[in-house]
Motif scaffolding. Sequence first.
Motif, mmCIF file in Angstrom:
data_model
loop_
_atom_site.group_PDB
_atom_site.id
_atom_site.type_symbol
_atom_site.label_atom_id
_atom_site.label_comp_id
_atom_site.label_asym_id
_atom_site.label_seq_id
_atom_site.Cartn_x
_atom_site.Cartn_y
_atom_site.Cartn_z
ATOM 1 N N TRP A 1 15.926 -10.843 13.776
ATOM 2 C CA TRP A 1 15.428 -10.621 12.415
ATOM 3 C C TRP A 1 14.585 -9.350 12.318
ATOM 4 N N GLN A 2 13.882 -9.012 13.368
ATOM 5 C CA GLN A 2 13.082 -7.786 13.356
ATOM 6 C C GLN A 2 13.992 -6.558 13.281
ATOM 7 N N LYS A 3 15.125 -6.606 13.924
ATOM 8 C CA LYS A 3 16.076 -5.490 13.838
ATOM 9 C C LYS A 3 16.657 -5.363 12.426
ATOM 10 N N LEU A 4 16.925 -6.507 11.800
ATOM 11 C CA LEU A 4 17.470 -6.475 10.436
ATOM 12 C C LEU A 4 16.465 -5.927 9.426
ATOM 13 N N ASN A 5 15.197 -5.978 9.777
ATOM 14 C CA ASN A 5 14.148 -5.516 8.859
ATOM 15 C C ASN A 5 13.633 -4.123 9.241
ATOM 16 N N HIS A 6 14.480 -3.315 9.804
ATOM 17 C CA HIS A 6 14.035 -1.993 10.248
ATOM 18 C C HIS A 6 13.573 -1.127 9.070
ATOM 19 N N ASP A 7 14.138 -1.367 7.868
ATOM 20 C CA ASP A 7 13.726 -0.578 6.692
ATOM 21 C C ASP A 7 12.746 -1.340 5.801
ATOM 22 N N ARG A 8 12.232 -2.447 6.308
ATOM 23 C CA ARG A 8 11.240 -3.279 5.610
ATOM 24 C C ARG A 8 11.753 -3.805 4.260
ATOM 25 N N GLN A 9 13.016 -4.141 4.198
ATOM 26 C CA GLN A 9 13.607 -4.674 2.976
ATOM 27 C C GLN A 9 13.603 -6.202 2.926
ATOM 28 N N LEU A 10 13.439 -6.843 4.100
ATOM 29 C CA LEU A 10 13.392 -8.313 4.120
ATOM 30 C C LEU A 10 11.967 -8.817 3.911
ATOM 31 N N TRP A 11 11.010 -8.109 4.476
ATOM 32 C CA TRP A 11 9.599 -8.425 4.266
ATOM 33 C C TRP A 11 8.789 -7.176 4.611
ATOM 34 N N LYS A 12 7.568 -7.155 4.131
ATOM 35 C CA LYS A 12 6.687 -6.052 4.475
ATOM 36 C C LYS A 12 6.077 -6.320 5.844
ATOM 37 N N LEU A 13 5.202 -5.417 6.247
ATOM 38 C CA LEU A 13 4.606 -5.560 7.570
ATOM 39 C C LEU A 13 3.704 -6.777 7.650
ATOM 40 N N GLY A 14 3.476 -7.220 8.858
ATOM 41 C CA GLY A 14 2.664 -8.397 9.085
ATOM 42 C C GLY A 14 3.377 -9.326 10.051
ATOM 43 N N THR A 15 2.677 -10.375 10.454
ATOM 44 C CA THR A 15 3.252 -11.304 11.424
ATOM 45 C C THR A 15 3.623 -12.650 10.816
ATOM 46 N N LEU A 16 3.042 -12.992 9.658
ATOM 47 C CA LEU A 16 3.369 -14.277 9.060
ATOM 48 C C LEU A 16 4.810 -14.329 8.543
ATOM 49 N N SER B 1 11.427 -4.578 22.927
ATOM 50 C CA SER B 1 10.823 -5.075 21.692
ATOM 51 C C SER B 1 11.183 -4.168 20.511
ATOM 52 N N PRO B 2 11.967 -4.683 19.565
ATOM 53 C CA PRO B 2 12.319 -3.881 18.384
ATOM 54 C C PRO B 2 11.090 -3.468 17.577
ATOM 55 N N VAL B 3 10.087 -4.347 17.463
ATOM 56 C CA VAL B 3 8.909 -4.006 16.657
ATOM 57 C C VAL B 3 8.136 -2.864 17.289
ATOM 58 N N LEU B 4 8.102 -2.815 18.614
ATOM 59 C CA LEU B 4 7.413 -1.713 19.282
ATOM 60 C C LEU B 4 8.133 -0.400 19.014
ATOM 61 N N LYS B 5 9.438 -0.454 18.988
ATOM 62 C CA LYS B 5 10.223 0.740 18.678
ATOM 63 C C LYS B 5 9.985 1.200 17.241
ATOM 64 N N GLN B 6 9.921 0.239 16.317
ATOM 65 C CA GLN B 6 9.713 0.562 14.905
ATOM 66 C C GLN B 6 8.315 1.126 14.662
ATOM 67 N N LEU B 7 7.307 0.605 15.357
ATOM 68 C CA LEU B 7 5.941 1.080 15.164
ATOM 69 C C LEU B 7 5.788 2.541 15.589
ATOM 70 N N GLY B 8 6.641 3.001 16.487
ATOM 71 C CA GLY B 8 6.574 4.391 16.930
ATOM 72 C C GLY B 8 7.518 5.299 16.179
ATOM 73 N N SER B 9 8.243 4.798 15.187
ATOM 74 C CA SER B 9 9.206 5.609 14.435
ATOM 75 C C SER B 9 8.499 6.551 13.472
ATOM 76 N N PRO B 10 9.123 7.697 13.141
ATOM 77 C CA PRO B 10 8.508 8.641 12.187
ATOM 78 C C PRO B 10 8.254 8.031 10.811
ATOM 79 N N SER B 11 9.149 7.164 10.355
ATOM 80 C CA SER B 11 8.972 6.570 9.023
ATOM 81 C C SER B 11 7.730 5.685 8.979
ATOM 82 N N MET B 12 7.479 4.960 10.089
ATOM 83 C CA MET B 12 6.299 4.106 10.135
ATOM 84 C C MET B 12 5.026 4.946 10.223
ATOM 85 N N ILE B 13 5.082 6.004 10.999
ATOM 86 C CA ILE B 13 3.920 6.888 11.093
ATOM 87 C C ILE B 13 3.635 7.526 9.740
#
Length: 592
Positions: free
Chosen positions: A498-513, A358-370
């Motif tokens: 699409w979650q991988k493409l948004n690793h820097d949150r440039q396509l959308w901000k956080l959320g599920t919608l 799961s890319p989102v699980l990986k991103q949630l544990g990244s230093p930038s997200m923390i």
Amino acid sequence: MVVSTRTIVLFLLCITVLTPLLFYTDRRTTFNYSAEQEFVQDDVTAFTVGGADSGRLNLLPQETTSTILKEPIGIVYSDHSSNINNLPQGEHVLSRVLSATNEDGRIKGKKNSIKLVTDGNQSSYLEKTDSVNGEDAIDVDDNDGKLTKSSNTSETIFTKQGKQHIQSSRKVNNKGSMSRETIKHNGETPANERMKAMDQSLMKGRQIQDDCATSVKKLRAMLHSSEDQLRVHKKQTLFLTQLTAKTLPKGLHCLPLRLTTEYYNLNSSQQQFPNQEKLEDPGLYHYAIFSDNILATAVVVNSTAAHAKDASKHVFHIVTDRLNYAAMRMWFLANPPGKAAIQVQNIEDFTWLNSSYSPVLKQLGSPSMIDYYFKTHRATSDSNLKFRNPKYLSMLNHLRFYLPEIFPKLKKVLFLDDDVVVQKDLTGLWSINLKGNINGAVQTCAGSFHRFDRYLNFSNPLVAKNFNPHACGWAYGMNVFDLVEWKKQNITEVYHTWQKLNHDRQLWKLGTLPPGLITFWKRTFPLNRSWHVLGLGYNPNVNQKDIERAAVIHYNGNMKPWLEISIPKFRGYWTKYVDYNIVYLRECNLNP
């Protein structure tokens, strides 16, 4: 000879008789012409009056230069004007009416024609044929020949004895004179007063204008100051609201602790749910609820089972986190939803859900997200403060994209958020033909509201190339998912891409919608609006009739019904499915 002499005598006689006539006529013509020139050119200010020795012709006095009447400059007449007694007695006096003068002493207006009338030894009248507007005339007294006060006449009268009576249209002073300065003063005083009044009015108008300009500047400054204060207060309100929404009330914190203690006091046989054989039956109605809020989940299950025509055909699949797993199981063991089947799972038991898959699980544990979530000094300056809610850190919020992996043997699942209340039987949703689509949801756009450009960053070329900014959004919270089509179209992989493409949150901000809109783009079937009404968690103006006929009402927003900041008039729809007499609620001091 006699004839010639007679002719000569007649000729001389004619000359003797006619010569004086011609001479007089010539002189008379010359005089008239000269007088007229005086009035026109204003080069001469006086003319002569005939003396005592002058001969008479046709009873008209001949001119001499013995007496000259001069017109004074700047004064109409004074006490030293010509004395009538100096005029010869028994003679008719020739005079003229004084014309109007301006400040330079020149004649003003048209030429005044003078009519000379003689009447033997009786009288002479010199009349003005043109009116004299506002000019002064002179009245000479017969007794002493001095100038006296006169008023309101317009003729000049010459008597037989040679005395003048000149009547004026204006009053003369007691000495018989009026200065031009006095006339000017009397004539201009009202005008000066009007001009002074107008100047004062203009000065007042300028002062008022200056005062208005000053007031406008002050009001603008006050407006800007108020707007700045409003922005500050809005930001503070948003921050405090987010803080309240993220804060777990004391009673809800007490409840899982109390339930967990009770759960581990049970033996293993008491910890199992009945009707476990129904959990994978595709012929039943299956619900998926992912939550760590025990009381909220209990309301969803209770309200759904209460309106089900046959509760035995409904199965509730609940997934929670490790901290609330025991408490959630204990609640439904102690408060089962009638004949409906219950399953409670721990997300930690999904071994396939890891950061490598799961890319989102990986991103949630990244230093930038923390750093984004836990650097509190940046909270006040973040324009997207609502996305800092800890629920976005929880994988429970993203499990909706892994339904086929969680329920591999099911064909359809009805997904429900934990902040909804069910008011009608929902079995009809399973019979809706989604027409090859994967997701069945209620659209939320009205005008420009809740369209794709509100959730996605269309300044990014990748988003702008693949999606329509005016496409209508839809609601998460009550969704029918066709898991067969999901697997066929490999939707989970679309989500991962699409979650991988948004690793820097440039396509959308956080959320599920936002990722849901992208993942199910052109794969969503619109449901009737009566199935799902939103806004009870932020909009106090939701139509009451829409709420009453809705199958599901949704408290989306920060004003959740279990919080003190909830909208009071909507809170009753939620609290009526909570039994506050349950011992666990009383012990944790949870009240309606």
